[in-house]
Write a protein that holds these residues in place. Structure first.
Motif, PDB file in Angstrom:
ATOM      1  N   TYR A 151       0.850  -1.188   0.000  1.00  0.00           N
ATOM      2  CA  TYR A 151       0.000   0.000   0.000  1.00  0.00           C
ATOM      3  C   TYR A 151       0.888   1.240   0.000  1.00  0.00           C
ATOM      4  CZ  TYR A 151      -3.436  -3.481   1.414  1.00  0.00           C
ATOM      5  OH  TYR A 151      -4.231  -4.592   1.467  1.00  0.00           O
ATOM      6  N   LYS A 213      -4.883  -1.421   4.621  1.00  0.00           N
ATOM      7  CA  LYS A 213      -5.126  -0.445   3.563  1.00  0.00           C
ATOM      8  C   LYS A 213      -5.716   0.843   4.131  1.00  0.00           C
ATOM      9  CE  LYS A 213      -7.222   0.097  -1.016  1.00  0.00           C
ATOM     10  NZ  LYS A 213      -8.004  -0.560  -2.097  1.00  0.00           N
ATOM     11  N   SER A 216      -3.044   2.774   5.824  1.00  0.00           N
ATOM     12  CA  SER A 216      -2.055   3.369   4.916  1.00  0.00           C
ATOM     13  C   SER A 216      -2.533   4.734   4.427  1.00  0.00           C
ATOM     14  CB  SER A 216      -1.801   2.438   3.722  1.00  0.00           C
ATOM     15  OG  SER A 216      -2.926   2.396   2.859  1.00  0.00           O
TER      16      SER A 216
END
Length: 290
Positions: A151, A213, A216
């Motif tokens: 990511y 995710k 990130s």
């Protein structure tokens, strides 16, 4: 003199009878001398046999109980003296385990148990399949066979605020289902706002790759000021203010702390029956030891 003689004179037939009677009495006396308990010995033997049978039965029950006891999985951190005897551990091996635990250290693997106790490989191979560690330890050891997706790496300033992201953004930008996105929002509202990124772990159904995710791109930037609760001095009511504690849990913690004159490490709460250390990192966000 003749009258006296006739008075003591005994007929031949009576003398024979008296002699036979004396022989019978003498034989009976000899029989009693040589076989005094012939009748009772058989009864005594029968009683002894029944007693031995009862002893054998009790021994078998003890063996069966021992076998059934050793079949139950257990946490090796809490082995008692009796359980150690059943498992075949020596007093020296148990003493090493107790000394290790007294330092507030935990056995988290079979290799840890071997290193701490010095138990033989043969005995370890026999009892280690019965070891049962907390789920969070087992899950932390699971390895993924697939490659973790990469990511984008963003700085703190570049990331969005996890406390402001909407359900729609979770669905469109992260790709989580709508019901998972709603769970994240609901959990955030229940907490009155996230105070740390790790609280995303509590969202049921949110996969690790989805959480990575999210983090990130987003992080906690605006969080409410919270006053941490001193767990060693808190009342049951104060403990219930911690989002992860209900009344029963708060009561158990309060009793445990009073019985042990306080704790010096949050992991000691794992000694409470039914208490899971899986969320201890999130629980510790609301607590202090001093």
């Amino acid at each position: 003199m003749k009258s006296i003689k006739s008075h003591f004179e005994i007929h031949q037939r009576f003398r024979n009878g008296i002699l036979l009677l004396i022989i019978l009495i003498f034989g009976l006396v000899l029989g009693l001398c040589f076989f005094p308990d012939s009748a009772s010995s058989s009864n005594g033997f029968q009683e002894l046999s029944e007693f031995q049978t009862e002893i054998d039965s009790l021994k078998q029950q003890a063996i069966d109980q021992k076998k059934s006891y050793t079949l139950k999985p257990f946490n090796p951190n809490f082995i008692t003296d009796y359980k150690g005897y059943v498992l075949g551990l020596s007093t020296e091996e148990l003493d090493r385990l107790y000394a290790y635990r007294k330092e507030n250290k935990w056995i988290n693997s079979v290799s840890d148990f071997k290193k701490v106790t010095g138990v033989s490989d043969s005995l370890l191979a026999k009892i280690s399949p019965l070891f049962k560690f907390p789920d969070w330890i087992q899950n932390s050891k699971k390895t993924k066979s697939y490659k973790k997706p990469k990511y984008p790496v963003k700085s703190f300033e570049e990331k969005g605020d996890l406390n402001n992201i909407t359900s729609i953004r979770f669905q469109e930008e992260i790709g989580v289902p709508d019901f998972i996105a709603e769970r994240i929002i609901k959990h955030r509202n229940d907490l009155q706002g996230f105070i740390d990124d790790i609280q995303l772990k509590d969202v049921k159904g949110l996969y690790d790759h989805q959480r990575r995710k999210i983090l990130s791109l987003y992080t906690v930037k605006t969080n409410k000021e919270i006053k941490k609760v001193n767990i060693n001095q808190a009342s049951v009511k104060e403990l219930m203010e911690v989002p992860y504690f209900d009344f029963e849990t708060a009561l158990d913690i309060k009793d445990f702390i009073e019985e042990n004159n306080g704790i010096s490490d949050f992991e000691e709460l794992g000694k409470i029956e039914g208490f899971s250390l899986e969320k201890i990192d999130r629980i510790a966000l609301y607590l202090t030891l001093k």
